[in-house]
Design a protein around this motif. Structure first.
Motif, PDB file in Angstrom:
ATOM      1  N   ASP A  36      80.637  15.052  21.495  1.00 43.68           N
ATOM      2  CA  ASP A  36      80.378  14.002  21.781  1.00 43.68           C
ATOM      3  C   ASP A  36      79.629  13.719  23.539  1.00 43.68           C
ATOM      4  O   ASP A  36      80.625  14.893  24.012  1.00 43.68           O
ATOM      5  CB  ASP A  36      82.284  13.080  21.557  1.00 43.68           C
ATOM      6  CG  ASP A  36      81.861  13.090  19.840  1.00 43.68           C
ATOM      7  OD1 ASP A  36      81.502  12.851  18.949  1.00 43.68           O
ATOM      8  OD2 ASP A  36      83.633  13.256  19.841  1.00 43.68           O
ATOM      9  N   ASP A  38      79.623  11.576  25.064  1.00 43.57           N
ATOM     10  CA  ASP A  38      80.621  10.738  26.739  1.00 43.57           C
ATOM     11  C   ASP A  38      81.414  11.760  27.357  1.00 43.57           C
ATOM     12  O   ASP A  38      81.722  12.009  26.936  1.00 43.57           O
ATOM     13  CB  ASP A  38      81.191   9.308  25.659  1.00 43.57           C
ATOM     14  CG  ASP A  38      82.727  10.260  24.941  1.00 43.57           C
ATOM     15  OD1 ASP A  38      83.508  10.427  25.988  1.00 43.57           O
ATOM     16  OD2 ASP A  38      82.308  10.356  23.605  1.00 43.57           O
ATOM     17  N   ASP A  40      83.866  10.923  29.064  1.00 40.16           N
ATOM     18  CA  ASP A  40      86.011  11.243  28.276  1.00 40.16           C
ATOM     19  C   ASP A  40      85.791  12.703  27.970  1.00 40.16           C
ATOM     20  O   ASP A  40      86.318  12.584  27.662  1.00 40.16           O
ATOM     21  CB  ASP A  40      86.110   9.912  27.559  1.00 40.16           C
ATOM     22  CG  ASP A  40      86.350   8.971  28.695  1.00 40.16           C
ATOM     23  OD1 ASP A  40      86.416   9.129  29.859  1.00 40.16           O
ATOM     24  OD2 ASP A  40      86.063   7.965  27.728  1.00 40.16           O
ATOM     25  N   ASN A  41      84.945  12.654  26.735  1.00 45.33           N
ATOM     26  CA  ASN A  41      84.645  13.999  25.611  1.00 45.33           C
ATOM     27  C   ASN A  41      84.836  15.131  25.961  1.00 45.33           C
ATOM     28  O   ASN A  41      84.848  15.600  26.325  1.00 45.33           O
ATOM     29  CB  ASN A  41      83.865  13.743  24.796  1.00 45.33           C
ATOM     30  CG  ASN A  41      84.392  14.736  23.805  1.00 45.33           C
ATOM     31  OD1 ASN A  41      84.913  15.120  23.110  1.00 45.33           O
ATOM     32  ND2 ASN A  41      82.310  15.635  23.544  1.00 45.33           N
ATOM     33  N   GLN A  44      87.616  16.336  28.394  1.00 46.95           N
ATOM     34  CA  GLN A  44      88.981  16.164  27.775  1.00 46.95           C
ATOM     35  C   GLN A  44      88.150  17.518  27.170  1.00 46.95           C
ATOM     36  O   GLN A  44      88.870  18.652  26.991  1.00 46.95           O
ATOM     37  CB  GLN A  44      88.453  15.321  26.737  1.00 46.95           C
ATOM     38  CG  GLN A  44      89.328  14.023  26.975  1.00 46.95           C
ATOM     39  CD  GLN A  44      89.650  12.857  25.296  1.00 46.95           C
ATOM     40  OE1 GLN A  44      89.083  13.538  24.553  1.00 46.95           O
ATOM     41  NE2 GLN A  44      90.180  12.380  25.950  1.00 46.95           N
TER      42      GLN A  44
END
Length: 65
Positions: A36, A38, A40-41, A44
């Motif tokens: 993904d 984005d 945030d991904n 992470q």
């Protein structure tokens, strides 16, 4: 970092330009593909690599080579 969709976009372009065997493959020595796109991904994924102890195996400093 590349998202899967970006790799697909690049490969489609290469199929038109004839690069990388007509877009049939993708490789890069200094990239990391994530599912993904984005932030945030991606954050992470990086945190997970650090937690798992894999960060320096997956991403290496350029001056270490």
């Amino acid at each position: 970092m590349f998202a899967l969709a970006e790799v697909e976009r690049i490969m489609q372009r290469w199929s038109r330009t004839g690069e990388a065997q007509g877009g049939r493959c993708f490789s890069c020595s200094d990239g990391l593909v994530v599912r993904d796109p984005d932030i945030d991904n991606m954050t992470q994924v990086l945190a997970g690599l650090l937690d798992d102890g894999d960060f320096t195996q997956v991403l290496r400093r350029l001056d270490d080579e």
